[in-house]
Design an enzyme around this catalytic site. Structure first.
Site, PDB file in Angstrom:
ATOM      1  N   THR A  14      25.245  44.757  22.717  1.00  0.00           N
ATOM      2  CA  THR A  14      26.287  45.501  21.999  1.00  0.00           C
ATOM      3  C   THR A  14      27.205  46.296  22.921  1.00  0.00           C
ATOM      4  O   THR A  14      27.894  47.215  22.478  1.00  0.00           O
ATOM      5  CB  THR A  14      25.657  46.482  20.976  1.00  0.00           C
ATOM      6  OG1 THR A  14      24.832  47.429  21.670  1.00  0.00           O
ATOM      7  CG2 THR A  14      24.843  45.747  19.935  1.00  0.00           C
ATOM      8  N   ASP A  35      20.142  45.173  21.206  1.00  0.00           N
ATOM      9  CA  ASP A  35      20.097  46.074  22.361  1.00  0.00           C
ATOM     10  C   ASP A  35      21.356  46.930  22.403  1.00  0.00           C
ATOM     11  O   ASP A  35      22.470  46.432  22.266  1.00  0.00           O
ATOM     12  CB  ASP A  35      20.002  45.246  23.647  1.00  0.00           C
ATOM     13  CG  ASP A  35      20.105  46.106  24.894  1.00  0.00           C
ATOM     14  OD1 ASP A  35      19.060  46.601  25.343  1.00  0.00           O
ATOM     15  OD2 ASP A  35      21.230  46.280  25.404  1.00  0.00           O
ATOM     16  N   TYR A  44      26.940  53.317  25.769  1.00  0.00           N
ATOM     17  CA  TYR A  44      27.941  52.429  25.193  1.00  0.00           C
ATOM     18  C   TYR A  44      28.859  53.180  24.222  1.00  0.00           C
ATOM     19  O   TYR A  44      28.435  53.592  23.135  1.00  0.00           O
ATOM     20  CB  TYR A  44      27.282  51.266  24.459  1.00  0.00           C
ATOM     21  CG  TYR A  44      26.431  50.360  25.324  1.00  0.00           C
ATOM     22  CD1 TYR A  44      26.467  50.427  26.714  1.00  0.00           C
ATOM     23  CD2 TYR A  44      25.585  49.422  24.745  1.00  0.00           C
ATOM     24  CE1 TYR A  44      25.693  49.590  27.501  1.00  0.00           C
ATOM     25  CE2 TYR A  44      24.813  48.576  25.523  1.00  0.00           C
ATOM     26  CZ  TYR A  44      24.862  48.671  26.893  1.00  0.00           C
ATOM     27  OH  TYR A  44      24.087  47.837  27.657  1.00  0.00           O
ATOM     28  N   GLN A  84      15.437  44.812  32.340  1.00  0.00           N
ATOM     29  CA  GLN A  84      16.702  44.216  31.901  1.00  0.00           C
ATOM     30  C   GLN A  84      17.669  44.191  33.083  1.00  0.00           C
ATOM     31  O   GLN A  84      18.013  45.232  33.633  1.00  0.00           O
ATOM     32  CB  GLN A  84      17.297  45.027  30.750  1.00  0.00           C
ATOM     33  CG  GLN A  84      18.564  44.438  30.178  1.00  0.00           C
ATOM     34  CD  GLN A  84      19.168  45.278  29.060  1.00  0.00           C
ATOM     35  OE1 GLN A  84      20.316  45.704  29.147  1.00  0.00           O
ATOM     36  NE2 GLN A  84      18.399  45.530  28.012  1.00  0.00           N
ATOM     37  N   TYR A 103      20.981  40.512  30.767  1.00  0.00           N
ATOM     38  CA  TYR A 103      22.230  40.943  30.144  1.00  0.00           C
ATOM     39  C   TYR A 103      23.402  40.179  30.757  1.00  0.00           C
ATOM     40  O   TYR A 103      23.322  39.666  31.870  1.00  0.00           O
ATOM     41  CB  TYR A 103      22.421  42.456  30.229  1.00  0.00           C
ATOM     42  CG  TYR A 103      22.727  43.086  31.566  1.00  0.00           C
ATOM     43  CD1 TYR A 103      24.015  43.087  32.087  1.00  0.00           C
ATOM     44  CD2 TYR A 103      21.745  43.771  32.280  1.00  0.00           C
ATOM     45  CE1 TYR A 103      24.308  43.712  33.303  1.00  0.00           C
ATOM     46  CE2 TYR A 103      22.018  44.396  33.489  1.00  0.00           C
ATOM     47  CZ  TYR A 103      23.314  44.363  33.998  1.00  0.00           C
ATOM     48  OH  TYR A 103      23.604  44.980  35.189  1.00  0.00           O
ATOM     49  N   LEU A 158      26.327  35.217  29.637  1.00  0.00           N
ATOM     50  CA  LEU A 158      27.540  34.404  29.578  1.00  0.00           C
ATOM     51  C   LEU A 158      28.548  34.834  30.636  1.00  0.00           C
ATOM     52  O   LEU A 158      29.697  34.378  30.633  1.00  0.00           O
ATOM     53  CB  LEU A 158      28.185  34.500  28.192  1.00  0.00           C
ATOM     54  CG  LEU A 158      27.273  34.167  26.994  1.00  0.00           C
ATOM     55  CD1 LEU A 158      28.053  34.262  25.691  1.00  0.00           C
ATOM     56  CD2 LEU A 158      26.639  32.805  27.150  1.00  0.00           C
ATOM     57  N   ARG A 205      30.344  18.641  27.196  1.00  0.00           N
ATOM     58  CA  ARG A 205      30.812  17.445  26.469  1.00  0.00           C
ATOM     59  C   ARG A 205      29.634  16.560  26.067  1.00  0.00           C
ATOM     60  O   ARG A 205      29.619  15.994  24.970  1.00  0.00           O
ATOM     61  CB  ARG A 205      31.803  16.666  27.333  1.00  0.00           C
ATOM     62  CG  ARG A 205      33.150  17.352  27.515  1.00  0.00           C
ATOM     63  CD  ARG A 205      34.181  16.414  28.125  1.00  0.00           C
ATOM     64  NE  ARG A 205      33.891  16.076  29.515  1.00  0.00           N
ATOM     65  CZ  ARG A 205      34.337  16.765  30.563  1.00  0.00           C
ATOM     66  NH1 ARG A 205      35.113  17.843  30.376  1.00  0.00           N
ATOM     67  NH2 ARG A 205      34.035  16.389  31.794  1.00  0.00           N
TER      68      ARG A 205
END
Length: 287
Positions: A24, A53, A58, A168, A196, A199, A220
């Site tokens: 988040t 998380d 944050y 983490q 974490y 991506l 693909r």
């Protein structure tokens, strides 16, 4: 063909978690996106990504407040994680920070509470405080974040330090430094890694990551996106739990699908060739 691995991760105390949860960071900072972000978190829980998380850092608590709103009516279905600033990780400050997080989240306990990164407060004091929070029922277990191998070794020399549930750390295809030393150490002590930014913040943390031909071709092959390939890669071994952020229902659905994606041995070799593991110890990567 690589064999599918378990859909779950087991913590040292036996708690069972999904291999993909929900991060988040940077969620809850734009009021116009609030409803969509809440819907995304709730959809993720419905799809089995029931670990959420967050952290007091944050958005200065705004992320925790949004998560608290998203948890209304489903708190018992969620494994809730938050993190404490290093400068608050001891004494009465630790208790106050935990209680403030609980209030923002609208709950009476955390399932896991992490030291966000190491600061100047001695690890002994943090461990003592975490153990007291467990004893008081405010948290069920504790762990750490952004600690490298020597930090973990020091932690385990402290009485109660071996109660650490997870570490983490930043981990993605373009940042594989933990594989040389830290990840084997964690595996040797049967402590899961929570990855974490798996991506790589939509590929922006490593130049050419999502544009790489191997990543593109594998995407693909499976009819998925390059980012789904990155997520599937991060959990390929079955003992790493990834917490990608998804601010929309569409991205949550893609993350859930990626958690079921099995890469072949040949595809894994191609990714290793394109983004090899370091053959030497490198400093722990952090953002």
């Amino acid at each position: 063909m690589s064999k599918p691995v378990s859909d779950t991760i087991i913590l040292p105390d036996g708690a069972v978690l999904p291999r993909v949860g929900q991060g988040t960071w940077q969620i809850g900072e734009e009021p116009a996106k609030r409803a969509e972000e809440i819907a995304a978190l709730r959809q993720g829980v419905e799809l089995g990504m029931n670990l959420i998380d967050t952290a007091e850092m944050y958005g200065d608590g705004r992320s925790e407040e949004l998560v608290g709103e998203a948890l209304e009516g489903i708190r018992d279905s969620v494994f809730l994680v938050s993190k404490v600033y290093p400068h608050n990780a001891g004494g009465t400050k630790l208790v106050s920070s935990c209680e403030a997080s609980l209030k923002r989240l609208g709950t009476d306990h955390l399932d896991l509470y992490l030291l966000h990164w190491r600061g100047t407060i001695p690890l002994e004091e943090t461990v003592e405080g975490m153990e007291a929070l467990v004893a008081s029922g405010k948290i069920a277990r504790w762990g750490v974040s952004n600690l490298d191998t020597r930090d973990m070794q020091e932690l385990f020399r402290i009485p109660g330090g071996n109660h650490c549930a997870v570490n983490q750390v930043l981990y993605h295809l373009g940042s594989r430094g933990i594989e040389h030393e830290l990840l084997p150490w964690m595996r040797g002590h049967k402590i899961p890694v929570m990855a974490y930014s798996p991506l790589a913040q939509a590929g922006t943390l490593r130049k050419g990551l999502t544009e790489n031909e191997a990543v593109q071709q594998i995407a693909r092959n499976h009819g998925v996106t390059p980012l789904q390939v990155l997520l599937a890669w991060s959990i390929r071994e079955g003992d790493v739990l990834a917490i990608p952020k998804a601010g929309s229902v569409k991205h949550v659905v893609e993350n859930a699908a990626a958690s079921k994606l099995v890469l072949t041995d040949d595809e894994l070799w191609q990714l290793d060739d394109a983004f090899p593991q370091p053959s030497w110890k490198v400093p722990l990567d952090m953002i």
